[in-house]
Design a protein around this motif. Structure first.
Motif, mmCIF file in Angstrom:
data_model
loop_
_atom_site.group_PDB
_atom_site.id
_atom_site.type_symbol
_atom_site.label_atom_id
_atom_site.label_comp_id
_atom_site.label_asym_id
_atom_site.label_seq_id
_atom_site.Cartn_x
_atom_site.Cartn_y
_atom_site.Cartn_z
ATOM 1 N N GLY B 77 62.621 71.574 10.731
ATOM 2 C CA GLY B 77 61.950 71.890 9.482
ATOM 3 C C GLY B 77 62.814 71.553 8.282
ATOM 4 N N GLY B 78 62.164 71.332 7.144
ATOM 5 C CA GLY B 78 62.894 71.060 5.913
ATOM 6 C C GLY B 78 63.642 72.286 5.424
ATOM 7 N N GLY B 79 64.704 72.062 4.703
ATOM 8 C CA GLY B 79 65.480 73.168 4.165
ATOM 9 C C GLY B 79 64.725 73.930 3.086
ATOM 10 N N LEU B 128 64.528 82.196 4.801
ATOM 11 C CA LEU B 128 64.542 82.086 3.342
ATOM 12 C C LEU B 128 63.956 80.769 2.860
ATOM 13 C CD1 LEU B 128 67.939 83.796 2.493
ATOM 14 C CD2 LEU B 128 65.699 84.501 1.651
ATOM 15 N N GLY B 129 62.739 80.516 3.272
ATOM 16 C CA GLY B 129 62.012 79.349 2.786
ATOM 17 C C GLY B 129 62.106 78.124 3.650
ATOM 18 N N GLY B 130 62.862 78.166 4.715
ATOM 19 C CA GLY B 130 62.991 77.003 5.574
ATOM 20 C C GLY B 130 61.703 76.684 6.318
ATOM 21 N N GLY B 131 61.465 75.379 6.546
ATOM 22 C CA GLY B 131 60.295 74.958 7.298
ATOM 23 C C GLY B 131 60.439 75.282 8.778
ATOM 24 N N GLY B 132 59.321 75.352 9.471
ATOM 25 C CA GLY B 132 59.318 75.733 10.869
ATOM 26 C C GLY B 132 59.414 74.556 11.814
ATOM 27 N N SER B 133 59.623 74.883 13.068
ATOM 28 C CA SER B 133 59.666 73.894 14.145
ATOM 29 C C SER B 133 59.052 74.526 15.373
ATOM 30 C CB SER B 133 61.111 73.471 14.431
ATOM 31 O OG SER B 133 61.156 72.530 15.483
ATOM 32 N N ALA B 134 58.171 73.809 16.028
ATOM 33 C CA ALA B 134 57.348 74.430 17.071
ATOM 34 C C ALA B 134 58.160 75.009 18.212
ATOM 35 C CB ALA B 134 56.356 73.420 17.607
ATOM 36 N N ALA B 135 59.307 74.440 18.470
ATOM 37 C CA ALA B 135 60.094 74.942 19.593
ATOM 38 C C ALA B 135 60.944 76.133 19.182
ATOM 39 C CB ALA B 135 61.002 73.834 20.123
ATOM 40 N N GLN B 136 60.879 76.534 17.932
ATOM 41 C CA GLN B 136 61.740 77.605 17.475
ATOM 42 C C GLN B 136 60.945 78.553 16.579
ATOM 43 O OE1 GLN B 136 64.089 79.909 17.638
ATOM 44 N NE2 GLN B 136 65.463 78.277 18.290
ATOM 45 N N GLY B 183 53.625 68.489 11.646
ATOM 46 C CA GLY B 183 54.077 69.634 10.882
ATOM 47 C C GLY B 183 53.267 69.746 9.602
ATOM 48 N N ALA B 184 53.163 70.936 9.082
ATOM 49 C CA ALA B 184 52.363 71.156 7.872
ATOM 50 C C ALA B 184 53.158 70.803 6.620
ATOM 51 C CB ALA B 184 51.920 72.612 7.814
ATOM 52 N N ASP B 185 52.390 70.535 5.561
ATOM 53 C CA ASP B 185 52.996 70.320 4.251
ATOM 54 C C ASP B 185 53.331 71.664 3.611
ATOM 55 O OD1 ASP B 185 52.409 67.683 4.752
ATOM 56 O OD2 ASP B 185 50.706 67.592 3.367
ATOM 57 N N GLY B 186 54.329 71.645 2.778
ATOM 58 C CA GLY B 186 54.707 72.871 2.077
ATOM 59 C C GLY B 186 55.794 72.551 1.078
ATOM 60 N N ILE B 187 56.372 73.561 0.483
ATOM 61 C CA ILE B 187 57.550 73.312 -0.347
ATOM 62 C C ILE B 187 58.643 72.758 0.557
ATOM 63 C CG2 ILE B 187 59.321 74.404 -1.773
ATOM 64 C CD1 ILE B 187 57.164 76.442 -2.616
ATOM 65 N N SER B 188 58.772 73.378 1.705
ATOM 66 C CA SER B 188 59.681 72.891 2.750
ATOM 67 C C SER B 188 58.819 72.673 3.986
ATOM 68 C CB SER B 188 60.776 73.918 3.038
ATOM 69 O OG SER B 188 61.441 74.258 1.838
ATOM 70 N N ALA B 189 58.730 71.448 4.429
ATOM 71 C CA ALA B 189 57.716 71.081 5.412
ATOM 72 C C ALA B 189 58.149 71.393 6.837
ATOM 73 C CB ALA B 189 57.401 69.601 5.280
ATOM 74 N N GLY B 190 57.150 71.460 7.698
ATOM 75 C CA GLY B 190 57.398 71.720 9.105
ATOM 76 C C GLY B 190 57.688 70.453 9.895
ATOM 77 N N GLY B 191 58.391 70.612 10.997
ATOM 78 C CA GLY B 191 58.698 69.493 11.873
ATOM 79 C C GLY B 191 57.528 69.158 12.797
ATOM 80 N N GLY B 192 57.489 67.923 13.258
ATOM 81 C CA GLY B 192 56.417 67.490 14.140
ATOM 82 C C GLY B 192 56.614 67.954 15.569
ATOM 83 N N GLY B 193 55.502 68.157 16.258
ATOM 84 C CA GLY B 193 55.556 68.528 17.670
ATOM 85 C C GLY B 193 55.701 67.297 18.562
ATOM 86 N N TYR B 194 55.782 67.525 19.849
ATOM 87 C CA TYR B 194 55.965 66.432 20.803
ATOM 88 C C TYR B 194 55.137 66.713 22.056
ATOM 89 C CZ TYR B 194 59.051 69.493 23.499
ATOM 90 O OH TYR B 194 59.549 70.526 24.231
ATOM 91 N N CYS B 195 55.220 65.818 23.016
ATOM 92 C CA CYS B 195 54.508 66.014 24.280
ATOM 93 C C CYS B 195 55.494 66.566 25.312
ATOM 94 C CB CYS B 195 53.924 64.700 24.776
ATOM 95 S SG CYS B 195 52.665 64.018 23.696
ATOM 96 N N GLN B 196 55.263 67.770 25.723
ATOM 97 C CA GLN B 196 56.255 68.457 26.541
ATOM 98 C C GLN B 196 56.297 67.928 27.972
ATOM 99 O OE1 GLN B 196 55.735 72.724 26.855
ATOM 100 N NE2 GLN B 196 57.941 72.967 26.767
ATOM 101 N N THR B 197 55.146 67.695 28.545
ATOM 102 C CA THR B 197 55.109 67.137 29.908
ATOM 103 C C THR B 197 54.448 65.757 29.836
ATOM 104 O OG1 THR B 197 53.100 68.416 30.273
ATOM 105 C CG2 THR B 197 55.157 69.319 31.105
ATOM 106 N N GLY B 198 53.178 65.732 29.713
ATOM 107 C CA GLY B 198 52.476 64.493 29.427
ATOM 108 C C GLY B 198 52.599 63.416 30.478
#
Lengths: 289, 294
Positions: B77-79, B128-136, B183-198
C-alpha cells in the motif's frame, strides 16, 4: 443581535504569524485577553500519567495528549495535573486539559499491582507491570492510537509496552508516546522497558531482580530528554526514569522510586520493590493570537 | 487601534478574497492540502533528523508522507499522508525505504504524523493513513480521522478494495483465469491482489495498484498457469508541488510494478520516492518525505 463573521477581524484558518500571548499552568478563570479578540489558537497538553508500583516490577506512565486548534474564548479553563505515582497500584491517569473547544486527555497511568488506568483524547498508553498495559487513545483530530505490545505500537498516541523477561517492552512511539513495560524476571540482569520517543515522552518501566537491575530510561522528547533509570545489584534498584515533557526533562529514577515525568505532560517512571511511582508531568495551555 | 493580527489576505475582509457569488472565480487556490501563499522552505528526506527554522517563525505548515509498504505477492500500500499546522521544531523523523514484505514506517514533524503503507506479508500492517494490502492489513484511518478502506475479499470471485484515506488492497484470486483485483484509489492507495493458486491452462493476471497521492504496488509473482502469468501495474501517485502525475511502473513478466510516490516515479518493482507502494516479488516501498512551508 445580528452577527457577521466578516466583521470578525480574527477570521482565518491559519495560525501563521500568531504570537504566543499566554501560558496557562493552572485551572480557573481566563483573563487578560484583549477586548475584540474573539477567537484564539490554543495548544493544550494533558497531564502525564503516573508510574506504576507493585511488590516487584511495574510500567511507566504514558505521555499526555497534545491538541491544537482555534477556539472561542471560554470563561474558565482546565489544566490537567500530572497523574499520581502508584503505591502498590497503577499510577494515576493524568488530568485532562481543556480550553474552549480544544481538548487534550491525560496520559494513562503505568500498570502495577493493578492494570494501567484508562486515558482519553490523545493520551498515550501506560506500560505493563504485574498487571496489564493500556493502549493509547484517538486524538483530537481523530488520528488513530497505538495498541499495546513489545514494543508498544506507533500511533498519534503510542501504546504501552508489555512486560517481558530480560528487557521490558518499550513504549510505543507517537506524538505522545507510551510508557515502558516492566522486566518480568526476578533473577539475573534485567532492564525495564524504555519510554517511547515522541514530541512528549512516556516514562520507563522498572526491573526487580536479585541480579543487576536497571530501570528503563524515560522516553526522549523532541524538546527535552527523559531521565535515566536507577541501576545496581539487588532489588533496591531498578526504578524507571520519567519521560521528557514539553517544558522540562524527566527526572531520574532513584533506588526503587520512579522519576517524575517532565513538566508539560511527560509520563512518570515506574517503581520497583514496593516503591512509589513517579508523578506525571503537569499539563499546560498556550494561547496564540 | 489597528488590528494586531492583520496579515495580508487572511487578515482582510473575507468577502474581498473569497466572494460568495458563483459568477466569479475565487482567487483562492483550491488545493486542499497545499497551503496557498506559503513557500516551500524545506524538503526533508530519510536519514535527516534535524531542521533549522529561523528565529521568529512560530508556526509552520508540514506535509508528512510515510513510506510505502513492501511487496511480496500482493502489492504494498501507499504511504500515509498527513498535513497541518504545527509549532516549529528542530527535530524530525522521515521514514526510510521499506524492504520486501514489510510495512512502511512513519514520518513525523511536530505533532503531524503519517504512517506507512501495509506490507504484503509478515509484520504489522499499515497505520496512520497507510494504504492496505490484501495479504496483510486494511487501509488505515489517517491523522485527520478520515476512515480507511477495507481490503477486497479473497477467493474465486475477488473484489477490489474500498476507497478510503488509506485505501484497501485488492482481493486475492484463488481460481485459474480469474484475475487478482485492483487496489482501491485513495489519498494513499491500496496494493493490487494476485492469484494465490490459479493452477490450470487459463491465463492468470494480477491486480493493479490503486491511484492516489501515493500509489499502490501491483500484485504478481503468480506461477500457477501453464500458459501465462502476468503481474499487475503499479498505481500512479501525484506530485503535489507541481500537479504532475508520478507514474507507477508497468508489470514485467510475473512481477508487479511499483506505485508512484508523491515525489517520484516508480522504478521497476520499487515504489517511487514519497511513499509509493512496492510491487510484487520483493519490490521496496518508497521512502517517506517531509515538506515544510512558511
Amino acid at each position: 443581535m445580528s452577527v457577521n463573521i466578516y466583521q470578525n477581524s480574527s477570521f482565518s484558518d491559519t495560525p501563521f504569524g500568531l504570537k504566543l500571548q499566554q501560558t496557562i499552568t493552572s485551572s480557573g478563570s481566563v483573563t487578560g485577553i484583549p477586548a475584540g479578540i474573539q477567537r484564539v489558537y490554543a495548544v493544550c497538553i494533558g497531564g502525564g500519567g503516573g508510574g506504576g508500583s507493585s511488590t516487584t516490577y511495574a510500567g511507566g506512565g504514558g505521555a499526555g495528549g497534545f491538541s491544537t486548534g482555534w477556539t472561542f474564548v471560554p470563561g474558565t479553563c482546565t489544566v490537567g495535573a500530572g497523574g499520581t505515582g502508584g503505591s502498590l497500584s497503577a499510577g494515576g491517569a493524568g488530568g485532562d486539559t481543556v480550553f474552549g473547544m480544544v481538548l487534550a486527555g491525560g496520559g494513562a497511568g503505568g500498570g502495577g499491582t493493578t492494570a494501567s488506568t484508562a486515558t482519553r483524547m490523545g493520551g498515550a498508553g501506560g506500560g505493563a507491570g504485574t498487571a496489564a498495559a493500556s493502549a493509547g487513545t484517538t486524538s483530537y483530530t481523530g488520528a488513530p492510537a497505538g495498541t499495546t505490545g513489545n514494543p508498544g505500537n506507533v500511533g498519534y498516541a503510542g501504546g504501552g509496552g508489555t512486560a517481558a523477561a530480560t528487557t521490558g517492552g518499550a513504549g510505543g512511539i507517537g506524538i505522545s508516546s507510551g510508557g515502558g513495560g516492566g522486566a518480568s524476571t526476578v533473577t539475573g540482569t534485567q532492564t525495564g522497558g524504555a519510554g517511547g520517543k515522541g514530541l512528549i515522552a512516556g516514562g520507563g518501566g522498572s526491573a526487580n531482580t536479585t541480579g543487576t537491575g536497571t530501570g528503563g530510561a524515560g522516553g526522549t522528547g523532541d524538546l527535552f530528554a527523559g531521565g535515566t533509570g536507577s541501576t545496581g545489584t539487588g532489588i533496591l534498584f531498578g526504578a524507571g526514569g520519567g519521560g521528557g515533557g514539553y517544558i522540562a526533562a524527566g527526572s531520574n529514577g532513584s533506588a526503587n522510586t520512579g522519576g517524575a515525568g517532565g513538566n508539560g505532560g511527560g509520563g512518570g517512571g515506574a517503581a520497583n520493590n514496593s516503591g512509589t511511582g513517579g508523578v506525571g508531568g503537569a499539563g499546560v495551555i498556550y494561547l496564540y493570537y | 487601534m489597528a488590528n494586531p493580527i492583520r496579515r495580508g489576505e487572511s487578515g482582510s475582509q473575507v468577502s474581498s478574497w473569497h466572494v460568495s457569488s458563483n459568477t466569479v472565480t475565487p482567487n483562492q487556490q483550491t488545493s486542499f492540502i497545499l497551503p496557498h501563499g506559503l513557500t516551500l522552505r524545506h524538503t526533508v528526506n530519510a536519514g535527516t533528523t534535524s531542521v533549522t527554522i529561523p528565529a521568529g517563525i512560530t508556526w509552520v505548515y508540514a506535509i508528512c508522507v510515510g513510506s510505502g509498504g513492501g511487496g511480496a505477492y500482493a502489492g504494498g500500500g501507499g504511504g500515509g499522508v498527513a498535513w497541518g499546522w504545527t509549532l516549529a521544531n528542530s527535530t524530525c523523523v522521515v521514514a526510510s525505504t521499506t524492504s520486501n514484505n514489510q510495512s512502511g514506517s512513519y514520518t513525523r514533524y511536530g505533532h503531524i504524523i503519517a504512517g506507512g503503507g501495509s506490507g504484503s506479508a509478515g509484520n504489522a500492517g499499515g497505520f496512520l493513513g497507510g494504504g492496505g494490502s490484501a495479504a496483510q492489513s486494511n487501509g488505515a484511518t489517517n491523522y485527520w480521522g478520515m476512515p480507511g478502506g477495507a481490503n477486497g475479499t479473497n477467493g474465486a470471485s475477488p473484489t477490489i478494495g474500498r476507497i478510503g484515506s488509506g485505501a484497501g488492497g485488492g482481493g486475492i484470486s484463488s481460481a485459474n483465469g480469474i484475475a487478482g483485483s485492483n487496489g482501491a484509489d485513495g489519498i494513499s492507495a491500496g496494493g493490487g491482489g494476485y492469484c494465490q493458486t490459479g493452477a490450470g491452462a487459463l491465463a492468470n493476471v494480477s491486480g493493479n495498484g490503486g491511484n492516489g497521492l501515493t500509489g499502490g504496488g501491483g500484485g504478481g509473482n503468480t506461477t500457477g498457469s501453464t500458459t501465462s502469468n502476468l503481474g499487475g501495474n503499479g498505481g500512479n501517485g501525484l506530485n503535489i508541488l507541481t500537479g504532475a502525475i508520478t507514474t507507477g511502473a508497468s508489470y514485467s513478466g510475473i512481477f508487479g510494478g511499483g506505485g508512484g510516490g508523491i515525489a517520484g516515479n516508480a522504478s521497476g518493482q520499487n515504489g517511487g520516492l514519497g511513499g509509493g507502494g512496492g510491487g510484487s516479488n520483493a519490490g521496496t516501498g518508497g521512502a517517506g518525505i517531509l515538506y515544510i512551508f512558511y
